[in-house]
Design an enzyme around this catalytic site. Structure first.
Site, PDB file in Angstrom:
ATOM      1  N   CYS A 151      43.317 -11.977 -15.515  1.00 26.55           N
ATOM      2  CA  CYS A 151      42.130 -11.500 -14.796  1.00 26.55           C
ATOM      3  C   CYS A 151      42.004  -9.983 -14.893  1.00 26.55           C
ATOM      4  CB  CYS A 151      42.194 -11.938 -13.331  1.00 26.55           C
ATOM      5  SG  CYS A 151      40.795 -11.369 -12.354  1.00 26.55           S
ATOM      6  N   CYS A 154      40.847  -8.264 -11.731  1.00 30.31           N
ATOM      7  CA  CYS A 154      41.898  -8.117 -10.711  1.00 30.31           C
ATOM      8  C   CYS A 154      42.890  -7.017 -11.099  1.00 30.31           C
ATOM      9  CB  CYS A 154      42.688  -9.416 -10.548  1.00 30.31           C
ATOM     10  SG  CYS A 154      41.685 -10.895 -10.495  1.00 30.31           S
ATOM     11  N   ASP A 155      43.303  -6.996 -12.359  1.00 34.53           N
ATOM     12  CA  ASP A 155      44.468  -6.196 -12.733  1.00 34.53           C
ATOM     13  C   ASP A 155      44.181  -5.028 -13.676  1.00 34.53           C
ATOM     14  OD1 ASP A 155      46.036  -7.905 -11.197  1.00 34.53           O
ATOM     15  OD2 ASP A 155      46.298  -9.310 -12.853  1.00 34.53           O
TER      16      ASP A 155
END
Ligand code: NAP
Length: 340
Positions: A151, A154-155
């Site tokens: 992701c 997300c990261d």
């Protein structure tokens, strides 16, 4: 495509739970399922979450979560899920750590079987999520959450100014690469064939982006690094030659699989196995609702999953309310999705 919408007699007997309380069973315990549980329980519905043998969904595999509002310093994925579970339980939801093995949505009350118990429900919310596909090589498993991610939203932030790799050739990989190009120094987009599968417009954007270097016909041999990712060993599929690339993050974007095996032939699924959404949270079976990544191939975020869990619970409550009114021969306006 015409959807076969299953209707039921609103006056049919309901479940065998506490008197006068309609029972909602939520299948799945990621952000969608647990948010649905919080809303359903607070609406005074008899709420059971069949959480799965391992509760919490994909966030249990994530380390730092920095994009879920309310946590200025970020929060660990498992910690966030433990807090959501505790909140659902505090407001009265029962959370059962079992897997659903069979369902019967052909009559009311609905039934759901685990290996040891049978649950009945007046309404069901399916929130079983989707699982990212992995390359299935040992170094990937070892370095998950330590440089290997599925992701970018997300990261990606953790790799500001660094070099990263994205693996895959579909829209997800192209999107991840484009997203990361705004954050990192260089994205190596690695695909096993000589042509992308993703849409033409996304291909053009990726191919013309100076921060994205495309490596076609390239397979992944190994993700390198002891404690954190330091590189990637790739193989040229035509020449067979291997070489090492220095990257500090590897984003695997080779597709997702919805967790819908148990619902096959019970509700309408699309050709990829995702639940076919009607309106905001309905399925083709009256009384069966859906939330989160099990239908949503577009956003796939904890916060959007949580939002859809809220919608599903509110729609389930309205549905049950309208049923009670119909059974009492006191019709109120039926809540019907606009495109039914
Ligand atoms: P996908 O279209 O199935 O693409 C998966 C890609 O990963 C393919 O290029 C495939 O290679 C590659 N792949 C699969 N297994 C692999 C393996 N073991 N090793 C290396 N490569 C592997 O999946 P997706 O990109 O997640 O997209 C899923 C659906 O969501 C699609 O319909 C897509 O259009 C949609 N989507 C849309 C958007 C958007 O519109 N913004 C964004 C994301 C996704 P091959 O090509 O060789 O099979």
């Amino acid at each position: 495509m015409a959807i076969d919408v299953k209707e039921f007699d609103p006056a049919a007997p309901t479940h065998d739970g506490p008197e006068h309380m309609k029972r909602v069973v939520i299948v799945g315990s990621g952000p969608a399922g647990l948010t649905a549980a919080i809303y359903a329980a607070r609406a005074n519905l008899d709420t059971t979450v069949i959480a799965g043998l391992t509760y919490g969904g994909q966030l249990m595999l994530t380390s730092d979560v920095e994009n879920f509002p309310g946590f200025a310093e970020g929060i660990q994925g498992p910690e966030l899920m433990a807090a959501m579970r505790a909140q659902a339980e505090r407001v009265g939801a029962k959370v059962i750590d079992q897997d659903v093995e069979r369902v019967d949505f052909s009559k009311r009350p609905f039934t759901l079987n685990t290996d040891s118990d049978t649950y009945t429900a007046d309404a069901v919310i399916i929130a079983t999520g989707a699982a990212a596909k992995w390359l299935d090589i040992p170094s990937e498993t070892r370095l998950r959450g330590r440089g290997v991610s599925t992701c970018a939203t997300c990261d990606g932030f953790f790799y500001r100014g660094q070099d990263v790799a994205v693996i895959g050739g579909g829209d997800s990989a192209l999107e991840e690469a484009l997203y990361l190009s705004h954050i990192v120094n260089k994205v190596k987009l690695i695909h096993r064939r000589d042509a992308f599968r993703g849409s033409k417009i996304m291909q053009q954007r990726a191919l013309s982006n100076p921060k994205i270097e495309v490596l076609f016909n390239t397979g992944i041999e190994e993700i390198l690094g002891e404690d954190d990712v330091t590189g990637l060993r790739v193989r040229d599929i035509i020449s067979g030659q291997t070489r090492d690339l220095a990257v500090s993050g590897v984003f695997v974007a080779i597709g997702h699989e919805p967790n819908t095996g148990v619902f096959r032939d019970k509700i309408d699924l699309d050709e990829k196995g995702y639940v076919r959404l009607i309106g905001e949270s309905h399925t083709n079976v009256h009384g069966v609702f859906v939330a989160g990544d099990v239908f949503d191939t577009r956003y796939r975020q904890a916060i959007t999953a949580a939002g859809s869990g809220c919608k599903a619970a509110m729609d389930a409550e309205k549905f049950l309310e309208s049923e009670i009114a119909a059974a009492e021969h006191h019709p109120i306006e039926m809540v019907t999705p606009r495109n039914w």
